[in-house]
Scaffold this motif. Structure first.
Motif, PDB file in Angstrom:
ATOM      1  N   THR A  65      10.530 -11.487   6.093  1.00  0.00           N
ATOM      2  CA  THR A  65      10.947 -10.398   5.206  1.00  0.00           C
ATOM      3  C   THR A  65       9.779  -9.823   4.423  1.00  0.00           C
ATOM      4  OG1 THR A  65      13.125 -11.413   4.953  1.00  0.00           O
ATOM      5  CG2 THR A  65      12.495  -9.775   3.302  1.00  0.00           C
ATOM      6  N   ASP A  96      18.717  -7.256   4.121  1.00  0.00           N
ATOM      7  CA  ASP A  96      18.408  -6.276   5.186  1.00  0.00           C
ATOM      8  C   ASP A  96      17.793  -6.971   6.391  1.00  0.00           C
ATOM      9  OD1 ASP A  96      19.375  -4.246   3.588  1.00  0.00           O
ATOM     10  OD2 ASP A  96      17.384  -3.489   3.019  1.00  0.00           O
ATOM     11  N   TYR A  97      16.856  -7.895   6.141  1.00  0.00           N
ATOM     12  CA  TYR A  97      16.216  -8.648   7.225  1.00  0.00           C
ATOM     13  C   TYR A  97      17.268  -9.461   7.978  1.00  0.00           C
ATOM     14  CZ  TYR A  97      12.953 -11.748   9.651  1.00  0.00           C
ATOM     15  OH  TYR A  97      12.265 -12.435  10.616  1.00  0.00           O
ATOM     16  N   CYS A  98      18.121 -10.151   7.228  1.00  0.00           N
ATOM     17  CA  CYS A  98      19.163 -10.979   7.856  1.00  0.00           C
ATOM     18  C   CYS A  98      20.118 -10.126   8.684  1.00  0.00           C
ATOM     19  CB  CYS A  98      19.926 -11.760   6.792  1.00  0.00           C
ATOM     20  SG  CYS A  98      18.969 -13.076   6.012  1.00  0.00           S
ATOM     21  N   ASP A  99      20.480  -8.963   8.187  1.00  0.00           N
ATOM     22  CA  ASP A  99      21.375  -8.080   8.940  1.00  0.00           C
ATOM     23  C   ASP A  99      20.688  -7.534  10.196  1.00  0.00           C
ATOM     24  OD1 ASP A  99      23.418  -8.443   7.099  1.00  0.00           O
ATOM     25  OD2 ASP A  99      22.939  -6.617   5.978  1.00  0.00           O
ATOM     26  N   TYR A 100      19.418  -7.184  10.073  1.00  0.00           N
ATOM     27  CA  TYR A 100      18.680  -6.622  11.203  1.00  0.00           C
ATOM     28  C   TYR A 100      18.565  -7.635  12.351  1.00  0.00           C
ATOM     29  CZ  TYR A 100      15.056  -4.162  13.801  1.00  0.00           C
ATOM     30  OH  TYR A 100      14.357  -3.519  14.794  1.00  0.00           O
ATOM     31  N   TYR A 101      18.314  -8.914  12.015  1.00  0.00           N
ATOM     32  CA  TYR A 101      18.123  -9.942  13.040  1.00  0.00           C
ATOM     33  C   TYR A 101      19.355 -10.821  13.265  1.00  0.00           C
ATOM     34  CZ  TYR A 101      13.231  -8.660  13.092  1.00  0.00           C
ATOM     35  OH  TYR A 101      12.069  -7.963  13.223  1.00  0.00           O
ATOM     36  N   ARG A 102      20.485 -10.413  12.739  1.00  0.00           N
ATOM     37  CA  ARG A 102      21.716 -11.201  12.827  1.00  0.00           C
ATOM     38  C   ARG A 102      22.054 -11.606  14.262  1.00  0.00           C
ATOM     39  NH1 ARG A 102      26.926 -10.863  13.874  1.00  0.00           N
ATOM     40  NH2 ARG A 102      28.379 -12.040  12.583  1.00  0.00           N
ATOM     41  N   ASN A 103      21.892 -10.711  15.201  1.00  0.00           N
ATOM     42  CA  ASN A 103      22.258 -10.986  16.598  1.00  0.00           C
ATOM     43  C   ASN A 103      21.458 -12.146  17.198  1.00  0.00           C
ATOM     44  OD1 ASN A 103      19.917  -9.293  16.582  1.00  0.00           O
ATOM     45  ND2 ASN A 103      20.241  -8.891  18.756  1.00  0.00           N
TER      46      ASN A 103
END
Length: 140
Positions: A65, A96-103
């Motif tokens: 992040t 935001d970082y967690c949401d972006y790389y959630r997959n």
């Protein structure tokens, strides 16, 4: 969601064992651990190695992040550490970082399960359990 309809995404599902500052024991998701960081007394685990691994995972997300601070001096990192999630910008950046790389954090993803190889098997098409991989799981 994966084709097999089974999902356990580490970003959203509680799984990290923690002791809170009020003495209660909880399991938190990665996002919850960051959002409630000021209320966590310790990250727990069955053995010290697990605690270390969980801290390293969370630290890797922090580095991902705030990678722009890599070239910065120690003062910028100390400011981030001291302000923590109290700073809305820091918490928002982590979310935001967690949401972006959630997959990338779903344990049962059909094509890219977190920290695993999809469809891993032997040449005889056999599959082994965790006892072959995890040192503290009894194996005969």
């Amino acid at each position: 969601m994966p084709a097999n309809d089974i999902s356990f995404n580490l970003m959203d599902r509680p799984w990290i064992p923690v002791t809170m500052t009020d003495g209660s024991f909880l399991q938190l998701s990665i996002k919850e651990a960051f959002a409630q960081a000021n209320e966590i007394r310790s990250i727990d685990g069955d053995i010290p190695l697990q605690r270390f691994a969980l801290c390293r995972l969370l630290l890797a997300i922090i580095y991902g992040t705030f990678g722009h601070l890599r070239g910065s001096g120690i003062t910028d990192w100390k400011t981030l550490f001291n302000d923590g999630v109290e700073t809305r910008n820091a918490c928002d950046a982590l979310m935001d970082y967690c949401d972006y790389y959630r997959n990338r954090f779903d344990l049962f993803d059909d094509t890219a399960p977190f920290y695993q190889v999809a469809g891993l098997h032997t040449a005889k098409n056999e599959v082994s359990g965790l006892e072959r991989l995890v040192l503290d799981v009894p194996n005969g």
